[in-house]
Design a protein around this motif. Structure first.
Motif, short mmCIF file in Angstrom:
data_model
loop_
_atom_site.label_atom_id
_atom_site.label_comp_id
_atom_site.label_asym_id
_atom_site.label_seq_id
_atom_site.Cartn_x
_atom_site.Cartn_y
_atom_site.Cartn_z
N GLY A 202 0.63 -1.21 -0.05
CA GLY A 202 -0.13 -0.10 0.06
C GLY A 202 0.91 1.13 0.02
O GLY A 202 0.28 2.43 0.17
N ARG A 203 1.78 1.39 -0.24
CA ARG A 203 2.97 2.50 -0.30
C ARG A 203 4.21 1.97 -1.39
O ARG A 203 4.50 1.13 -1.73
N MET A 204 4.52 3.41 -1.98
CA MET A 204 5.66 3.15 -2.85
C MET A 204 6.88 2.87 -1.99
O MET A 204 7.04 3.14 -0.65
N GLY A 205 7.90 2.40 -2.66
CA GLY A 205 9.29 1.98 -1.88
C GLY A 205 10.04 3.28 -1.90
O GLY A 205 9.76 4.20 -2.50
N GLU A 206 10.99 3.47 -1.11
CA GLU A 206 11.94 4.59 -0.97
C GLU A 206 13.50 4.20 -1.79
O GLU A 206 13.72 3.05 -1.97
N ILE A 207 13.86 5.23 -2.09
CA ILE A 207 15.30 4.97 -2.75
C ILE A 207 16.21 4.31 -1.97
O ILE A 207 17.32 3.42 -2.42
N ASP A 208 16.05 4.57 -0.53
CA ASP A 208 17.03 3.51 0.28
C ASP A 208 16.76 2.27 0.11
O ASP A 208 17.58 1.23 0.47
N ASP A 209 15.43 1.80 0.03
CA ASP A 209 15.31 0.43 -0.25
C ASP A 209 16.07 -0.28 -1.26
O ASP A 209 16.72 -1.30 -1.13
N ILE A 210 16.18 0.34 -2.24
CA ILE A 210 16.99 -0.05 -3.64
C ILE A 210 18.54 0.21 -3.15
O ILE A 210 19.26 -1.10 -3.50
N VAL A 211 19.00 1.23 -2.65
CA VAL A 211 20.38 1.28 -2.18
C VAL A 211 20.66 0.08 -1.35
O VAL A 211 21.97 -0.58 -1.51
N GLY A 212 19.93 -0.30 -0.37
CA GLY A 212 20.20 -1.26 0.63
C GLY A 212 20.44 -2.62 -0.12
O GLY A 212 21.21 -3.38 0.32
N ALA A 213 19.43 -2.94 -1.10
CA ALA A 213 19.52 -4.21 -1.74
C ALA A 213 20.93 -4.25 -2.38
O ALA A 213 21.49 -5.39 -2.65
N VAL A 214 21.21 -3.19 -3.32
CA VAL A 214 22.54 -3.10 -4.08
C VAL A 214 23.67 -3.59 -2.95
O VAL A 214 24.43 -4.13 -3.18
N LEU A 215 23.44 -2.86 -1.93
CA LEU A 215 25.00 -2.74 -0.94
C LEU A 215 25.02 -4.34 -0.33
O LEU A 215 25.99 -4.85 -0.22
N TYR A 216 23.82 -4.76 -0.21
CA TYR A 216 23.69 -6.31 0.11
C TYR A 216 24.44 -7.17 -0.78
O TYR A 216 25.06 -8.08 -0.60
N LEU A 217 23.95 -7.05 -1.81
CA LEU A 217 24.51 -8.12 -3.11
C LEU A 217 25.89 -7.60 -3.43
O LEU A 217 26.86 -8.62 -3.54
N GLU A 218 26.47 -6.34 -3.01
CA GLU A 218 27.99 -6.09 -3.00
C GLU A 218 28.81 -6.65 -2.21
O GLU A 218 29.60 -7.17 -2.11
N THR A 219 28.04 -6.87 -0.93
CA THR A 219 28.86 -7.57 0.31
C THR A 219 28.49 -9.12 0.32
O THR A 219 28.63 -9.76 1.54
N ALA A 220 28.04 -9.70 -0.56
CA ALA A 220 27.31 -11.17 -0.41
C ALA A 220 28.08 -12.03 -1.42
O ALA A 220 27.77 -12.30 -2.68
N PRO A 221 29.25 -12.49 -1.19
CA PRO A 221 30.30 -13.14 -1.99
C PRO A 221 29.85 -14.47 -2.66
O PRO A 221 30.11 -14.87 -3.61
N PHE A 222 28.85 -15.03 -2.01
CA PHE A 222 28.22 -16.25 -2.42
C PHE A 222 26.89 -16.42 -3.22
O PHE A 222 26.25 -17.21 -3.43
N VAL A 223 26.56 -14.93 -3.39
CA VAL A 223 25.39 -14.75 -4.01
C VAL A 223 25.50 -14.24 -5.45
O VAL A 223 26.29 -13.13 -5.71
N THR A 224 25.23 -15.01 -6.70
CA THR A 224 25.32 -14.66 -7.91
C THR A 224 24.14 -15.32 -8.84
O THR A 224 23.72 -16.39 -8.33
#
Length: 238
Positions: A202-224
């Motif tokens: 029921g609401r839009m996402g925020e820019i920080d939600d996407i930034v957080g996802a990118v940073l998670y992937l950046e620091t997740a060496p077993f995720v590809t």
């Protein structure tokens, strides 16, 4: 030269506003140097940020970006393919210009820049590619006609998986973030109520939600090969 070689470097497209600008700030806080590009990007006051203006649909922009990154910082560790265009039109209303723009920005830009970045990453022994797509690719919604987005961004999601598998043993990871509707300058204020209603939460996402996802992937060496949905439940159902 030693410090230059040790500091990680991120190349970020569509970096002048919204998600892209926030990603530049986030990678700087991680300690990365950043090469940032968009058609209208301003020169940076930060010595750790190199702004390279250019149209990502023009293959020459990819050449200039990679050359500038190597000349200034010596390497490329992460490429964030954030630049993109979206036209919400009925399928039969798309013009040849709409098609050419979407193909140019969403696909051609991705292809040339990613190809050059992967070549550089291979010479270094590894790297990470993150591509921003859209949840509409695999969760079509009759209220938001999106064939051209699905044609192009859907290709990016499939390419992400192919890249991940092709380079899995060579130190290069490839992932995508698949957003729902995010509150950015792309969406006029008067559309926010309607857009919020498209997300199950029921609401839009925020820019920080996407930034957080990118940073998670950046620091997740077993995720590809991951397509990480950040969409308020859109990918789960309606």
């Amino acid at each position: 030269m030693g410090l230059q070689e040790e500091r990680k470097v991120a190349v970020i497209t569509g970096a002048s506003q919204g998600i892209g600008a926030a990603l530049v700030d986030a990678y700087r806080k991680l300690g990365h140097a950043v090469v940032a590009t968009s058609r209208t990007i301003a020169l940076a006051n930060d010595a750790g940020v190199l702004a390279v203006p250019g149209d990502i649909a023009d293959p020459a922009t990819a050449d200039r970006l990679v050359s500038a990154a190597i000349e200034r910082f010596g390497r490329i560790d992460t490429l964030v393919n954030n630049a993109g265009v979206f036209f919400a039109k009925p399928f039969t209303d798309y013009t040849p210009e709409d098609y050419a723009t979407a193909i140019g920005v969403n696909l051609t830009g991705f292809f040339h820049l990613t190809q050059l970045a992967v070549g550089q990453m291979l010479s270094q022994g590894g790297g990470h590619i993150v591509t921003i797509t859209t949840s509409l690719v695999d969760n079509a919604d009759a209220r938001v006609p999106s064939v051209l987005a699905s044609l192009t961004k859907g290709g990016l999601q499939s390419a992400t998986k192919s890249l991940a598998i092709e380079y899995a043993t060579r130190g290069i990871r490839a992932n995508a973030v698949s957003p729902g509707t995010i509150r950015t300058p792309m969406h006029a204020e008067e559309t926010h109520h309607f857009l919020a209603g498209l997300q199950p939460v029921g609401r839009m996402g925020e820019i920080d939600d996407i930034v957080g996802a990118v940073l998670y992937l950046e620091t997740a060496p077993f995720v590809t090969g991951e397509i990480l949905h950040v969409d308020g439940g859109v990918s789960a159902g309606h």
